[in-house]
Design a protein around this motif. Structure first.
Motif, PDB file in Angstrom:
ATOM      1  N   ARG A  41       0.837  -1.206   0.000  1.00 40.18           N
ATOM      2  CA  ARG A  41       0.000   0.000   0.000  1.00 40.18           C
ATOM      3  C   ARG A  41       0.869   1.252   0.000  1.00 40.18           C
ATOM      4  O   ARG A  41       0.602   2.208  -0.708  1.00 40.18           O
ATOM      5  CB  ARG A  41      -0.920   0.019   1.227  1.00 40.18           C
ATOM      6  N   HIS A  42       1.931   1.238   0.796  1.00 37.25           N
ATOM      7  CA  HIS A  42       2.805   2.409   0.932  1.00 37.25           C
ATOM      8  C   HIS A  42       3.461   2.786  -0.399  1.00 37.25           C
ATOM      9  O   HIS A  42       3.569   3.966  -0.724  1.00 37.25           O
ATOM     10  CB  HIS A  42       3.871   2.142   2.003  1.00 37.25           C
ATOM     11  N   ILE A  43       3.898   1.794  -1.163  1.00 37.56           N
ATOM     12  CA  ILE A  43       4.588   2.093  -2.427  1.00 37.56           C
ATOM     13  C   ILE A  43       3.653   2.036  -3.634  1.00 37.56           C
ATOM     14  O   ILE A  43       4.072   2.317  -4.751  1.00 37.56           O
ATOM     15  CB  ILE A  43       5.820   1.180  -2.650  1.00 37.56           C
ATOM     16  N   GLY A  44       2.386   1.671  -3.419  1.00 38.21           N
ATOM     17  CA  GLY A  44       1.394   1.708  -4.489  1.00 38.21           C
ATOM     18  C   GLY A  44       1.459   0.576  -5.485  1.00 38.21           C
ATOM     19  O   GLY A  44       1.328   0.798  -6.691  1.00 38.21           O
ATOM     20  N   VAL A  45       1.659  -0.651  -5.000  1.00 34.10           N
ATOM     21  CA  VAL A  45       1.656  -1.814  -5.894  1.00 34.10           C
ATOM     22  C   VAL A  45       0.536  -2.767  -5.471  1.00 34.10           C
ATOM     23  O   VAL A  45      -0.003  -2.664  -4.374  1.00 34.10           O
ATOM     24  CB  VAL A  45       3.022  -2.554  -5.903  1.00 34.10           C
ATOM     25  N   ALA A  46       0.190  -3.705  -6.367  1.00 35.42           N
ATOM     26  CA  ALA A  46      -0.896  -4.649  -6.095  1.00 35.42           C
ATOM     27  C   ALA A  46      -0.549  -5.586  -4.939  1.00 35.42           C
ATOM     28  O   ALA A  46      -1.387  -5.852  -4.074  1.00 35.42           O
ATOM     29  CB  ALA A  46      -1.224  -5.448  -7.349  1.00 35.42           C
ATOM     30  N   SER A  47       0.692  -6.086  -4.917  1.00 34.63           N
ATOM     31  CA  SER A  47       1.111  -6.976  -3.828  1.00 34.63           C
ATOM     32  C   SER A  47       2.630  -7.035  -3.771  1.00 34.63           C
ATOM     33  O   SER A  47       3.317  -6.681  -4.731  1.00 34.63           O
ATOM     34  CB  SER A  47       0.551  -8.389  -4.025  1.00 34.63           C
ATOM     35  N   LEU A  48       3.128  -7.486  -2.626  1.00 34.44           N
ATOM     36  CA  LEU A  48       4.569  -7.659  -2.425  1.00 34.44           C
ATOM     37  C   LEU A  48       4.798  -9.086  -1.975  1.00 34.44           C
ATOM     38  O   LEU A  48       4.124  -9.572  -1.057  1.00 34.44           O
ATOM     39  CB  LEU A  48       5.078  -6.671  -1.364  1.00 34.44           C
ATOM     40  N   GLU A  49       5.731  -9.780  -2.622  1.00 33.54           N
ATOM     41  CA  GLU A  49       6.028 -11.163  -2.255  1.00 33.54           C
ATOM     42  C   GLU A  49       7.331 -11.286  -1.477  1.00 33.54           C
ATOM     43  O   GLU A  49       7.488 -12.166  -0.651  1.00 33.54           O
ATOM     44  CB  GLU A  49       6.081 -12.056  -3.498  1.00 33.54           C
ATOM     45  N   SER A  50       8.306 -10.406  -1.781  1.00 38.36           N
ATOM     46  CA  SER A  50       9.554 -10.422  -1.024  1.00 38.36           C
ATOM     47  C   SER A  50      10.246  -9.074  -1.163  1.00 38.36           C
ATOM     48  O   SER A  50      10.102  -8.398  -2.176  1.00 38.36           O
ATOM     49  CB  SER A  50      10.490 -11.545  -1.488  1.00 38.36           C
ATOM     50  N   LEU A  51      10.996  -8.710  -0.120  1.00 34.67           N
ATOM     51  CA  LEU A  51      11.762  -7.471  -0.123  1.00 34.67           C
ATOM     52  C   LEU A  51      12.973  -7.670   0.770  1.00 34.67           C
ATOM     53  O   LEU A  51      12.838  -7.947   1.962  1.00 34.67           O
ATOM     54  CB  LEU A  51      10.918  -6.297   0.387  1.00 34.67           C
ATOM     55  N   LYS A  52      14.154  -7.568   0.155  1.00 38.54           N
ATOM     56  CA  LYS A  52      15.409  -7.710   0.891  1.00 38.54           C
ATOM     57  C   LYS A  52      16.346  -6.598   0.461  1.00 38.54           C
ATOM     58  O   LYS A  52      16.321  -6.166  -0.691  1.00 38.54           O
ATOM     59  CB  LYS A  52      16.067  -9.066   0.614  1.00 38.54           C
ATOM     60  N   GLU A  67      26.391   1.999   0.477  1.00 32.94           N
ATOM     61  CA  GLU A  67      26.267   1.338  -0.830  1.00 32.94           C
ATOM     62  C   GLU A  67      25.526   0.041  -0.607  1.00 32.94           C
ATOM     63  O   GLU A  67      25.694  -0.603   0.426  1.00 32.94           O
ATOM     64  CB  GLU A  67      27.641   1.053  -1.444  1.00 32.94           C
ATOM     65  N   GLY A  68      24.697  -0.329  -1.570  1.00 35.08           N
ATOM     66  CA  GLY A  68      23.978  -1.585  -1.409  1.00 35.08           C
ATOM     67  C   GLY A  68      23.073  -1.903  -2.569  1.00 35.08           C
ATOM     68  O   GLY A  68      23.147  -1.293  -3.634  1.00 35.08           O
ATOM     69  N   LYS A  69      22.193  -2.884  -2.310  1.00 32.51           N
ATOM     70  CA  LYS A  69      21.289  -3.365  -3.352  1.00 32.51           C
ATOM     71  C   LYS A  69      19.984  -3.800  -2.700  1.00 32.51           C
ATOM     72  O   LYS A  69      19.975  -4.392  -1.625  1.00 32.51           O
ATOM     73  CB  LYS A  69      21.932  -4.534  -4.087  1.00 32.51           C
ATOM     74  N   ILE A  70      18.890  -3.491  -3.375  1.00 27.04           N
ATOM     75  CA  ILE A  70      17.556  -3.906  -2.940  1.00 27.04           C
ATOM     76  C   ILE A  70      17.046  -4.907  -3.967  1.00 27.04           C
ATOM     77  O   ILE A  70      17.159  -4.681  -5.171  1.00 27.04           O
ATOM     78  CB  ILE A  70      16.591  -2.700  -2.883  1.00 27.04           C
ATOM     79  N   THR A  71      16.481  -6.021  -3.496  1.00 28.65           N
ATOM     80  CA  THR A  71      15.833  -6.975  -4.396  1.00 28.65           C
ATOM     81  C   THR A  71      14.395  -7.137  -3.925  1.00 28.65           C
ATOM     82  O   THR A  71      14.131  -7.228  -2.725  1.00 28.65           O
ATOM     83  CB  THR A  71      16.540  -8.344  -4.433  1.00 28.65           C
ATOM     84  N   ALA A  72      13.483  -7.158  -4.884  1.00 32.36           N
ATOM     85  CA  ALA A  72      12.066  -7.271  -4.537  1.00 32.36           C
ATOM     86  C   ALA A  72      11.325  -8.068  -5.597  1.00 32.36           C
ATOM     87  O   ALA A  72      11.663  -8.014  -6.777  1.00 32.36           O
ATOM     88  CB  ALA A  72      11.440  -5.887  -4.401  1.00 32.36           C
ATOM     89  N   ALA A  73      10.318  -8.800  -5.142  1.00 31.96           N
ATOM     90  CA  ALA A  73       9.372  -9.480  -6.035  1.00 31.96           C
ATOM     91  C   ALA A  73       8.004  -8.931  -5.656  1.00 31.96           C
ATOM     92  O   ALA A  73       7.624  -8.946  -4.481  1.00 31.96           O
ATOM     93  CB  ALA A  73       9.429 -10.989  -5.839  1.00 31.96           C
ATOM     94  N   LEU A  74       7.294  -8.432  -6.656  1.00 37.04           N
ATOM     95  CA  LEU A  74       6.012  -7.790  -6.383  1.00 37.04           C
ATOM     96  C   LEU A  74       5.109  -7.904  -7.595  1.00 37.04           C
ATOM     97  O   LEU A  74       5.514  -8.437  -8.633  1.00 37.04           O
ATOM     98  CB  LEU A  74       6.232  -6.316  -6.005  1.00 37.04           C
TER      99      LEU A  74
END
Length: 184
Positions: A41-52, A67-74
């Protein structure tokens, strides 16, 4: 951003600046499944499956380098079909932080009249981010960069927006007059 709105963030991971060392420190963040709906809801997507997210932070005096990296499945909603479709994101993150007071001094540029003189330089690095109350919130950074990486007009793969052909335009009055004039 007020502290009330910060408290409302669905992902928080505050790090006190004084705990960060000169030698890079690794921080791993993984959103918990119960928080997925609030983050979506906060980022405005239908659903979130993973966030690292994986970050490396190091400090030099009062300054911090991240420095880093974000990986997400949504799932995002297609702007053409209105159907949700899967999206996998890998977002690189690179930021510098300075204390809020130092940032205010840098931004003011001391023009002598109390005015702020801002010069935009293309192909320059972004200005540093403020360290607020001695804390860097890795959760807020994760949410911000994830939201910025989203396609604002997502389309399901293979879907295109085909405009329907307009109906034949009505004949212009001048064309009708020319036709009448020609038949005389």
């Amino acid at each position: 951003m007020s502290s009330a709105s910060k408290d409302a963030l669905p992902l928080r991971h505050p790090v006190r600046v004084e705990t960060i060392t000169l030698r890079p420190m690794t921080f791993e963040i993984a959103a918990a499944q119960p928080d997925f709906a609030a983050i979506a809801r906060h980022i405005g997507v239908a659903s979130l499956e993973s966030l690292k997210a994986s970050y490396s932070l190091s400090r030099n005096g009062d300054r911090v380098k991240l420095e880093g990296k974000i990986t997400a499945a949504l799932h995002q909603t297609c702007v053409v079909t209105l159907e949700a479709f899967p999206v996998a994101l890998k977002v690189p993150v690179k930021l510098d932080f300075v204390p809020e007071a130092e940032l205010a001094t840098l931004a003011a540029g001391d023009t002598g009249e109390g005015e702020i003189d801002i010069e935009v330089l293309l192909n320059e690095e972004d200005p540093p981010e403020p360290i607020v109350d001695g804390v860097i919130d890795l959760g807020a950074i994760t949410l911000e960069f994830l939201a910025l990486a989203l396609d604002p007009y997502p389309r399901k793969p293979g879907v295109s927006f085909d405009e329907t052909a307009p109906e034949a335009a009505p004949e212009s009055p001048f064309a009708a007059l020319a036709r009448l004039k020609g038949s005389e």
